[in-house]
Design an enzyme around this catalytic site. Structure first.
Site, PDB file in Angstrom:
ATOM      1  N   ASP A   1      80.781 -11.150  28.072  1.00 29.99           N
ATOM      2  CA  ASP A   1      80.166 -12.323  28.705  1.00 29.99           C
ATOM      3  C   ASP A   1      79.100 -11.898  29.722  1.00 29.99           C
ATOM      4  O   ASP A   1      78.297 -12.705  30.170  1.00 29.99           O
ATOM      5  CB  ASP A   1      81.260 -13.118  29.453  1.00 29.99           C
ATOM      6  CG  ASP A   1      81.407 -14.533  28.912  1.00 29.99           C
ATOM      7  OD1 ASP A   1      80.524 -14.962  28.148  1.00 29.99           O
ATOM      8  OD2 ASP A   1      82.401 -15.188  29.259  1.00 29.99           O
TER       9      ASP A   1
ATOM     10  N   LYS B   1      84.084 -20.446  19.321  1.00 31.65           N
ATOM     11  CA  LYS B   1      83.943 -18.986  19.340  1.00 31.65           C
ATOM     12  C   LYS B   1      84.770 -18.356  18.220  1.00 31.65           C
ATOM     13  O   LYS B   1      84.313 -17.451  17.530  1.00 31.65           O
ATOM     14  CB  LYS B   1      84.362 -18.440  20.714  1.00 31.65           C
ATOM     15  CG  LYS B   1      83.307 -18.735  21.777  1.00 31.65           C
ATOM     16  CD  LYS B   1      83.817 -18.647  23.190  1.00 31.65           C
ATOM     17  CE  LYS B   1      82.744 -19.182  24.147  1.00 31.65           C
ATOM     18  NZ  LYS B   1      83.219 -19.410  25.503  1.00 31.65           N
TER      19      LYS B   1
ATOM     20  N   GLN C   1      88.059 -17.613  29.249  1.00 26.83           N
ATOM     21  CA  GLN C   1      87.350 -18.898  29.278  1.00 26.83           C
ATOM     22  C   GLN C   1      87.442 -19.535  30.669  1.00 26.83           C
ATOM     23  O   GLN C   1      88.526 -19.668  31.229  1.00 26.83           O
ATOM     24  CB  GLN C   1      87.965 -19.833  28.211  1.00 26.83           C
ATOM     25  CG  GLN C   1      87.235 -21.148  28.053  1.00 26.83           C
ATOM     26  CD  GLN C   1      85.803 -20.984  27.544  1.00 26.83           C
ATOM     27  OE1 GLN C   1      85.544 -20.254  26.592  1.00 26.83           O
ATOM     28  NE2 GLN C   1      84.856 -21.660  28.192  1.00 26.83           N
TER      29      GLN C   1
END
Ligand code: NAP
Length: 285
Positions: free
Chosen positions: A120, A53, A97
């Site tokens: 997300d 990322k 994460q």
């Protein structure tokens, strides 16, 4: 012989457009979009995802920061970090994460992220908005899959039967909703489904997100089907492979995504796109 659809190529094209967009912002002296990724602990897979990322952000010139916290971080400490990122006006996207260490309740953390920075698309508020077909952040993997379908001329799925195998919160469930929003007729299969092979073999579009190396062979696939393989697995030779037995089905399908270079690169690209979207919403308010 089926056409192999490389998500990596679509991602490359989209990233070029985003690079240009950010370059223009830079030249006009504007603030740049910024993504913050929070990593708790030392899970090797998570470290590798986070690095991917970071690399993607840097590639397109997007501001990015990794907040690295020890494995022993408490839920309260992580909530404090999320709170300060929510309040930081220079931050457009926050990604925590997953998975998190066992002392931390994942749901509590995901609920604490400001929905306007939830790039997300995991916050219940954004999931609800997606269900209502309102403008929102859409989870990156399902969004990337829809983009792949659009790229092969399948924007309107009226009259198409889509079968999704897997019902995870991050792929299967949001994907089902998106497919319905695009007018598909949708069936969902999972570990409790009976006659699963028979259901799968009726699909015009078969999307598999299970996590079992080469589970799907040609008997599961209808002639001319579009097959999207989300799975990322290691086979018995430690080779990266999907949930679909690519070589076995390739002559039966019309289109198929490979693993690697299929859905994976699209997931990261959609994260960048969501961060830019968040930036635009803030700057153009
Ligand atoms: P997950 O949370 O691991 O759940 C797996 C799903 O598959 C569950 O719904 C499970 O059913 C179902 N399942 C398990 N065994 C099955 C079987 N034999 N037949 C039919 N269904 C079965 O799923 P996920 O997070 O979506 O991940 C799945 C795979 O996709 C993994 O390999 C992951 O690494 C990969 N992935 C890739 C990307 C990407 O960007 N390419 C993104 C996310 C995930 P139950 O619900 O009944 O248990």
């Amino acid at each position: 012989m089926g056409v192999v659809v490389y998500g990596s190529e679509i991602a490359k094209k989209l990233k070029l457009e985003m690079t240009e967009y950010i370059q223009n912002l830079k030249e006009s002296g504007k603030r740049l979009p910024k993504l913050v990724v929070v990593l708790v602990g030392e899970n090797p897979a998570s470290i590798s995802y986070v690095k991917g990322k970071e690399k993607a952000c840097t590639e397109i010139g997007m501001e990015n920061e990794m907040v690295k916290l020890p494995e022993t971080t408490t839920q309260e400490e992580l909530l404090e970090v999320v709170k300060s990122l929510n309040e930081d006006r220079s931050v457009d996207g926050i990604l925590v994460q997953l998975p998190l260490p066992k002392q931390i309740d994942e749901h509590k953390i995901l609920h604490a992220i400001d929905p306007s920075k939830d790039v997300d698309g995991f916050h219940p508020y954004n999931l609800g908005k997606m269900m209502l077909q309102e403008e929102t952040f859409i989870s990156c993997t399902p969004k990337g899959i829809i983009r792949i379908l659009e790229e092969i001329g399948m924007s309107d799925l009226s009259g198409k039967h889509a079968v999704v195998i897997g019902r995870s919160n991050i792929v299967g469930k949001p994907l089902v909703q998106l497919l319905i929003n695009h007018n598909a007729t949708v069936s969902v299969c999972h570990s409790r489904t009976q006659n699963i092979e028979q259901v799968a073999s009726q699909a015009d579009i078969l999307i598999v997100s299970v996590g079992k190396a080469r589970l799907i062979n040609r008997n599961w696939v209808k002639d001319g089907a579009v097959v999207i393989d989300v799975g990322i697995n290691r086979d018995e030779h430690n080779k990266l492979c999907g949930d679909v037995d690519f070589d076995d089905v390739i002559d039966k399908v019309s289109y198929i995504t490979p693993v690697p270079k299929g859905v994976g690169p699209m997931t990261i690209t959609m994260l960048l796109e969501n961060t830019i979207h968040s930036y635009n919403l803030k700057e153009n308010k």
